[in-house]
Motif scaffolding. Sequence first.
Motif, PDB file in Angstrom:
ATOM      1  N   TRP A   1      10.927  -5.570   3.710  1.00 12.13           N
ATOM      2  CA  TRP A   1      10.357  -6.759   3.086  1.00 12.13           C
ATOM      3  C   TRP A   1      10.497  -7.920   4.061  1.00 12.13           C
ATOM      4  O   TRP A   1      11.598  -8.239   4.504  1.00 12.13           O
ATOM      5  N   ALA A   2       9.382  -8.564   4.387  1.00 15.23           N
ATOM      6  CA  ALA A   2       9.429  -9.771   5.210  1.00 15.23           C
ATOM      7  C   ALA A   2      10.138 -10.865   4.420  1.00 15.23           C
ATOM      8  O   ALA A   2      10.187 -10.821   3.187  1.00 15.23           O
ATOM      9  N   PRO A   3      10.698 -11.852   5.095  1.00 11.50           N
ATOM     10  CA  PRO A   3      11.348 -12.937   4.357  1.00 11.50           C
ATOM     11  C   PRO A   3      10.360 -13.618   3.399  1.00 11.50           C
ATOM     12  O   PRO A   3       9.185 -13.793   3.745  1.00 11.50           O
ATOM     13  N   PRO A   4      10.809 -13.984   2.204  1.00 14.26           N
ATOM     14  CA  PRO A   4       9.897 -14.637   1.249  1.00 14.26           C
ATOM     15  C   PRO A   4       9.487 -16.016   1.751  1.00 14.26           C
ATOM     16  O   PRO A   4      10.283 -16.722   2.373  1.00 14.26           O
TER      17      PRO A   4
ATOM     18  N   LEU B   1      10.972 -14.177  -5.992  1.00 11.73           N
ATOM     19  CA  LEU B   1       9.564 -14.581  -5.970  1.00 11.73           C
ATOM     20  C   LEU B   1       8.742 -13.546  -6.730  1.00 11.73           C
ATOM     21  O   LEU B   1       8.993 -12.354  -6.603  1.00 11.73           O
ATOM     22  N   PRO B   2       7.751 -13.974  -7.511  1.00 12.84           N
ATOM     23  CA  PRO B   2       6.803 -12.987  -8.035  1.00 12.84           C
ATOM     24  C   PRO B   2       5.941 -12.479  -6.880  1.00 12.84           C
ATOM     25  O   PRO B   2       5.643 -13.229  -5.952  1.00 12.84           O
TER      26      PRO B   2
ATOM     27  N   ALA C   1      11.721  -5.687  -5.205  1.00  8.72           N
ATOM     28  CA  ALA C   1      12.003  -4.663  -6.219  1.00  8.72           C
ATOM     29  C   ALA C   1      10.797  -4.496  -7.138  1.00  8.72           C
ATOM     30  O   ALA C   1      10.897  -4.642  -8.348  1.00  8.72           O
ATOM     31  N   MET C   2       9.640  -4.183  -6.559  1.00  4.58           N
ATOM     32  CA  MET C   2       8.419  -4.024  -7.340  1.00  4.58           C
ATOM     33  C   MET C   2       8.641  -2.974  -8.422  1.00  4.58           C
ATOM     34  O   MET C   2       9.223  -1.926  -8.182  1.00  4.58           O
TER      35      MET C   2
ATOM     36  N   VAL D   1      12.488   3.398  -1.816  1.00  2.00           N
ATOM     37  CA  VAL D   1      13.918   3.134  -1.970  1.00  2.00           C
ATOM     38  C   VAL D   1      14.157   1.991  -2.957  1.00  2.00           C
ATOM     39  O   VAL D   1      15.025   2.066  -3.813  1.00  2.00           O
ATOM     40  N   SER D   2      13.360   0.919  -2.864  1.00  2.00           N
ATOM     41  CA  SER D   2      13.624  -0.252  -3.688  1.00  2.00           C
ATOM     42  C   SER D   2      12.606  -0.495  -4.792  1.00  2.00           C
ATOM     43  O   SER D   2      12.812  -1.370  -5.624  1.00  2.00           O
ATOM     44  N   SER D   3      11.503   0.222  -4.813  1.00  2.00           N
ATOM     45  CA  SER D   3      10.397  -0.152  -5.688  1.00  2.00           C
ATOM     46  C   SER D   3       9.759   1.031  -6.391  1.00  2.00           C
ATOM     47  O   SER D   3       9.844   2.162  -5.937  1.00  2.00           O
ATOM     48  N   ILE D   4       9.069   0.706  -7.484  1.00  2.00           N
ATOM     49  CA  ILE D   4       8.183   1.634  -8.170  1.00  2.00           C
ATOM     50  C   ILE D   4       6.779   1.162  -7.807  1.00  2.00           C
ATOM     51  O   ILE D   4       6.392   0.039  -8.123  1.00  2.00           O
TER      52      ILE D   4
END
Length: 188
Positions: free
Chosen positions: A29-32, A85-86, A105-106, A143-146
């Motif tokens: 994930w790039a920085p928000p 962030l959304p 964490a989608m 790993v982090s998302s659905i």
Amino acid sequence: MKRHELNNRVAAVLAGFALVLPIARADSWAPPTPTAVASDDGSLVARILPGERHDQAAQAQVFRYSAADDGYVRIRNIALRNPVLPLEILLGDDGTLVGIDNYGAMGSGEVLVVYPPDGEPRIHLDLASIVGEDALADAPRSVSSILWRCHPSRLSYDGKAVMLYAQPGLEIRVDLHDGRVVREPTDC
């Protein structure tokens, strides 16, 4: 080559794969960063500021165009329920703000949050409530998302619902007033 030497080499190769595979499936994930979205008619703009995970949640600043001021004037601040962030924001012409998914964490936590024009969250749904248990079980994962969405979301043409497109082949209409969910099959 002796059998035990071959077994040792095979074990070494398998151990190497065991170390590499989790890395290959990891998310990045790039920085928000702050983002902005406009309503369809352009009369409203929302600026979304990332939160600091544990210290402060994401914020939305909503602006309305003012002909008298020949520019946009801030009309409200909204403390979003997203920790960072959304991933997607929609802004209706009436000022309704819709936050979809969570940065980093989608598909986890509150996947859909609806903020009516007063800014107080009216609807907040998790992924199982949106797609149903069967579709949730079949959704691809990292790993982090659905990884449940297959197309960008949008507001319905009448502005009364948000349209979501999910794997495996679902068009989902969520009513912005009462949170009612209607699922229809579609190509995804």
